[in-house]
Design an enzyme around this catalytic site. Structure first.
Site, PDB file in Angstrom:
ATOM      1  N   ASP A 268       0.783  -1.160   0.010  1.00 53.22           N
ATOM      2  CA  ASP A 268       0.002   0.065  -0.052  1.00 53.22           C
ATOM      3  C   ASP A 268       0.950   1.306   0.124  1.00 53.22           C
ATOM      4  OD1 ASP A 268      -2.123   1.871   0.047  1.00 53.22           O
ATOM      5  OD2 ASP A 268      -3.255   0.671   1.612  1.00 53.22           O
TER       6      ASP A 268
HETATM    7  C1  BGC Z   1      -5.043   3.403  -0.022  1.00 58.96           C
HETATM    8  C2  BGC Z   1      -5.013   2.369  -1.017  1.00 58.96           C
HETATM    9  C3  BGC Z   1      -4.783   2.962  -2.405  1.00 58.96           C
HETATM   10  C4  BGC Z   1      -3.678   3.751  -2.403  1.00 58.96           C
HETATM   11  C5  BGC Z   1      -3.132   4.602  -3.707  1.00 58.96           C
HETATM   12  C6  BGC Z   1      -3.626   4.267   0.082  1.00 58.96           C
HETATM   13  O1  BGC Z   1      -3.696   5.257   0.920  1.00 58.96           O
HETATM   14  O2  BGC Z   1      -5.258   2.683   1.270  1.00 58.96           O
HETATM   15  O3  BGC Z   1      -6.081   1.782  -1.226  1.00 58.96           O
HETATM   16  O4  BGC Z   1      -4.971   2.437  -3.560  1.00 58.96           O
HETATM   17  O5  BGC Z   1      -3.608   4.744  -1.383  1.00 58.96           O
HETATM   18  O6  BGC Z   1      -3.994   5.660  -3.751  1.00 58.96           O
END
Ligand code: BGC
Length: 740
Positions: A268
């Site tokens: 993530d």
């Molecule tokens: C989120 C993800 C997301 C990623 C990219 C993160 O903060 O938890 O779900 O895909 O950001 O935007």
């Protein structure tokens, strides 16, 4: 003779350039889309330098990784997900790139998809969003999310598929396959145990292996094994002391070991915390480690990523070898050949009529009619004056909520949808009722709506009540929104009650009219202290671009509601197993999931707590009768399949769809088990008076539990009960059988 001369000449040229006739085709194996993918991977790997290998396992920008320019190995571009394609951001920042051609169709949030209980709808969703990702030249779609609904306070529940592992597993598989047929990888998230938001970067989750295997992992496992997902996203939280993005047990042992995952584990954004753990514990690609890449580092901050220069230094010092690196690179190459370098992928499409139709269809299939007294809905054809009350009737809901926020081509609000549906047939009037959150921008995307309001709460209620008295039908449209502490990433709700004084508005309206429908736009359960005073309640979720059109068609009766709840609505917060005595929420540090496997209806049933609306509940404008439950045998062996057949009849006077649910309970077991668990469902469409039979196949798998004493799934011989019903609380028929 002439042919011999040519052959000789070729040999001479070959010798002069250092190549031989056999070498020539090998040279481009990795570029040959028809060569076996594993051969292409080995060929490409053998040509890459150490620096090139290190480069492709981490980001080069907010959402991309560099590929290998020298070898023509393409970049990988990711996009959020999971409800539509995110607008473009700047190379290094979350800020908008301000493109003018990146508006998308917003599909209903995944809670709505889960509420359809319709596998074809999940496939259609995957295909449609995959086509948009493809058209925008994305290789990885950051979604779908399948974290289990453990508490109604989790800010991101709206992005997930509810509380039941079987339902989530059944719905995620077609979504993943639909996306990947477009040559775009689904990135199933957030693996695993990301069940709260506020302290998501520090919370350290522990739970029994039973709860892990029975409740929190099955949807991920199905996405990997049945959906053949090409990537998965590690979550922010820790599991047993180690971050999930580089957690040996979750990634090496379970995902790659037990499930044989051959895809890429993507961190993530900012979820990586250690080079050595990332190397050894199964992370394959690192993204988002610094919010603003270039401002953090001396020259190129991406070089400072955990899996960049620090990795190279460990190799140089001999502390780690290159075996793990080669495994990561192989996986990234596999992903690249499946997506970016797949010349056979379709072209995709943006904002097509088919996509709008798909968004509306999924929304209509997922809207849930929770309560409907005295046939209050559909709105009577005689209604000439319809009053709509509430901020959510007019507020754009596609902007906000965190990374799933979208820039849409269009969004039909509930009020506009109802107005255009009725046209001249009825007067549709509006009163604000309450003021929620008037802000209308997220991450540089602005709704452009002016929701400012200067009147007091009392004045707004007085206006709504006055208008309600002269209306034939009153529809309150409220619920949650995409602002912080509502349905939004990065924070959790503080309570299960409605904010902004909505309860008072509903109570006042209930006094003023006998035709009150309460419509919730939300992705989470809310308390309804006034439930006995209102005629109808409709749960509509965040429906995306076609929100108003879908809702209007349901309210007016053009479409018969057919969604069912993918999670339990409790009367109050403490009724939820995760909020029972002694549980804390949110958790900045360690949390143990004491409710164990008794999540959602499993817990409500165990404690005999009556929910407000049960898991699987959802009404229709028609009625269904269940009859003739027959089993193919009274007893089955461990390797045999039991067939259960039931007849469903539409006993009302309009066409409709019913979701027939199969639950199974183990009458006696060596470990405590839920009273019953969902093990099958079918959505059937029936004309008035029409009957059909539904057959479920039950194998050992449906009878098994995870026995953490031995670390294996186990089905114990003995008596089981099979329940067939219209919801978990509305069981119509049951029968016992034995497992030998
Ligand atoms: C989120 C993800 C997301 C990623 C990219 C993160 O903060 O938890 O779900 O895909 O950001 O935007």
């Amino acid at each position: 003779m002439k042919r011999m001369i040519i052959a000789l000449a070729l040999l001479v040229i070959g010798a002069a350039t250092g190549a031989t006739a056999q070498d020539a085709p090998r040279r481009h194996t990795y570029l040959n889309p028809d060569a076996p993918i594993e051969e292409r991977i080995e060929d490409a790997l053998s040509r890459m330098t150490l620096d090139e290998k290190i480069a492709i396992i981490h980001a080069q920008s907010k959402f991309s990784a560099p590929g290998v320019p020298r070898l023509g190995i393409a970049e990988i571009w990711c996009t959020d997900g999971p409800h539509g394609i995110r607008p473009e951001v700047l190379w290094d920042e979350w800020e908008q790139a301000r493109w003018t051609n990146d508006s998308c169709i917003a599909y209903p949030a995944l809670t709505c998809l889960a509420a359809t209980w319709n596998r074809q709808a999940a496939d259609l969703y995957g295909v449609s969003i995959g086509e948009e990702a493809r058209f925008r030249d994305k290789d990885v779609l950051l979604g779908p999310g399948v974290n289990i609904y453990r508490t109604p306070l989790c800010g991101r529940n709206f992005e997930y598929m509810g509380e039941d592992p079987y339902l989530a597993a059944q719905m995620v598989v077609p979504y993943v396959r639909g996306v990947q047929r477009q040559g775009v990888a689904a990135c199933v998230k957030h693996y695993a145990l990301n069940n709260e938001e506020l302290h998501r970067h520090t919370v350290d989750v522990d739970l029994s292996d039973r709860a892990l295997y029975e409740i929190y992992l099955p949807a991920f496992k199905a996405a990997v094994i049945e959906g053949e997902a090409w990537s998965i996203m590690g979550s922010y939280n820790k599991y047993r002391g180690t971050y999930a993005c580089h957690n040996d047990r979750l990634l090496n042992q379970i995902l790659k070991g037990e499930w044989g995952f051959d895809g890429v584990v993507i961190s993530d954004w900012g979820g990586t915390h250690s080079t050595i753990e990332a190397i050894r514990n199964g992370l394959d690609m690192e993204f988002g480690s610094w919010t603003d890449g270039l401002t953090e580092g001396a020259s190129n901050a991406y070089d400072m990523y955990y899996m960049a220069q620090p990795y190279k230094q460990l190799i140089a010092s001999g502390e780690v070898g290159t075996e793990e690196l080669d495994d990561k690179v192989r996986r990234v190459l596999r992903l690249t050949f499946r997506t970016a370098m797949n010349p056979y992928k379709p072209y995709g499409a943006m904002c097509s009529e088919e996509h709008s139709a798909a968004a509306r269809y999924i929304a209509e299939e997922g809207i849930v009619l929770l309560k409907n007294e005295s046939n209050n809905l559909p709105i009577s054809a005689d209604a000439k004056r319809i009053l709509i009350v509430g901020e959510n009737a007019i507020k754009m809901m596609t902007v906000g909520g965190g990374s799933s926020s979208l820039k849409v081509k269009y969004e039909v609000s509930p009020l506009d949808g109802i107005r255009s549906h009725y046209g001249d047939r009825a007067e549709v009037i509006y009163a604000r009722g309450y003021v929620g959150d008037v802000t209308g921008d997220y991450n540089g995307v602005v709704t452009g709506q002016d929701l400012s309001e200067s009147r007091t709460a009392e004045e707004l209620i007085a206006e709504a009540v006055e208008l309600a008295k002269g209306a034939d039908h009153v529809i309150f449209i409220g619920g949650l929104n995409k602002s912080e502490k509502q349905d939004c990433e990065g924070a959790d709700r503080e309570d299960i009650t409605l904010s902004y004084g909505q309860d008072a508005v509903i109570e006042a309206l209930a006094e003023a009219t006998d035709h009150l429908t309460v419509v919730f736009v939300s992705g989470n359960a809310v308390a309804m202290p006034w439930i006995d005073d209102v005629e109808s309640v409709v749960q509509t979720w965040f429906l995306g671009s076609e929100a108003g059109n879908a809702l209007a068609r349901i309210l007016a009766g053009d479409v018969n509601p057919s969604g069912k709840l993918p999670f339990t609505f409790g009367v109050k917060l403490e009724d939820y197993p995760s909020h029972a005595e002694g549980m804390t929420f949110p958790n900045p540090d360690k949390v143990y999931y004491k409710e164990d496997i008794f999540v959602g209806y499993r817990g409500f049933e165990k404690s005999r707590i009556k929910p407000l609306f049960a898991f699987g509940h959802g009404l229709s404008y028609t009625t269904f009768e269940y009859g003739d439950l027959t089993l193919s045998a009274d007893e089955i062996g461990a390797d045999e399949t039991l067939h259960a057949t039931v007849t469903i009849t539409n006993s009302g006077d309009r066409a409709g769809k019913e979701i027939v649910q199969l639950y199974i309970g183990d009458n006696k077991s060596s470990l405590p088990r839920p009273i019953k668990e969902l093990k099958g469902f079918e959505k059937v469409e029936l004309q008035p008076g029409e009957s059909t039979s539904v057959t479920f196949a039950i194998t050992k798998e449906a009878l098994s539990f995870y026995d953490d004493r031995v670390g294996a799934w186990c089905a114990e011989p003995g008596k089981f009960t099979l329940y067939v019903g219209s919801s978990s609380a509305d069981i119509r028929l049951s029968k016992a059988f034995r497992l030998k």
